[in-house]
Design an enzyme around this catalytic site. Structure first.
Site, mmCIF file in Angstrom:
data_model
loop_
_atom_site.group_PDB
_atom_site.id
_atom_site.type_symbol
_atom_site.label_atom_id
_atom_site.label_comp_id
_atom_site.label_asym_id
_atom_site.label_seq_id
_atom_site.Cartn_x
_atom_site.Cartn_y
_atom_site.Cartn_z
ATOM 1 N N ASN A 16 -3.116 32.204 6.615
ATOM 2 C CA ASN A 16 -3.893 33.335 6.121
ATOM 3 C C ASN A 16 -3.246 33.922 4.878
ATOM 4 O O ASN A 16 -2.086 33.678 4.595
ATOM 5 C CB ASN A 16 -4.032 34.396 7.209
ATOM 6 N N CYS A 17 -4.039 34.707 4.155
ATOM 7 C CA CYS A 17 -3.597 35.369 2.943
ATOM 8 C C CYS A 17 -2.259 36.074 3.203
ATOM 9 O O CYS A 17 -2.112 36.687 4.254
ATOM 10 C CB CYS A 17 -4.658 36.390 2.529
ATOM 11 N N PRO A 18 -1.293 35.995 2.325
ATOM 12 C CA PRO A 18 -1.372 35.385 0.985
ATOM 13 C C PRO A 18 -0.817 33.959 0.922
ATOM 14 O O PRO A 18 -0.608 33.446 -0.174
ATOM 15 C CB PRO A 18 -0.498 36.322 0.163
ATOM 16 N N ASP A 43 -9.062 30.099 5.703
ATOM 17 C CA ASP A 43 -9.156 31.559 5.627
ATOM 18 C C ASP A 43 -10.396 31.933 4.809
ATOM 19 O O ASP A 43 -10.460 31.620 3.628
ATOM 20 C CB ASP A 43 -7.876 32.102 4.959
ATOM 21 N N ASP A 49 -9.841 35.487 -2.813
ATOM 22 C CA ASP A 49 -8.446 35.484 -3.258
ATOM 23 C C ASP A 49 -8.233 34.543 -4.442
ATOM 24 O O ASP A 49 -7.544 34.887 -5.402
ATOM 25 C CB ASP A 49 -7.508 35.069 -2.117
#
Length: 78
Positions: A16-18, A43, A49
């Site tokens: 998942n981010c980042p 994600d 993003d």
């Protein structure tokens, strides 16, 4: 997706981010200008993003595609 020559591919499924962005940034740093990086992510936020990442860094966002539960991003090294 069109048949474009991908120079490097990274798998960020399950991250998942980042993390997908950080892994892409690291991969791009090792690439030559103009080369293409394909990032496979799961994600849903990665689409937004990578759009922001490309805007902020000057790397080109060549394509974004959703295939099932996967999000495929292709970036061109600036």
């Amino acid at each position: 997706m069109t048949d474009i020559a991908i120079d490097k591919e990274i798998d960020t499924r399950g991250l998942n981010c980042p993390l997908p962005i950080l892994k892409a940034k690291k991969a791009l740093n090792d690439m030559a200008s103009g080369q293409l990086l394909k990032v496979v992510a799961t994600d849903p936020g990665s689409t937004r993003d990578f759009q922001a990442f490309a805007r902020q860094t000057g790397h080109g966002l060549v394509s974004q595609e959703t295939v099932g539960a996967e999000f495929i991003h292709v970036l061109r090294r600036r």
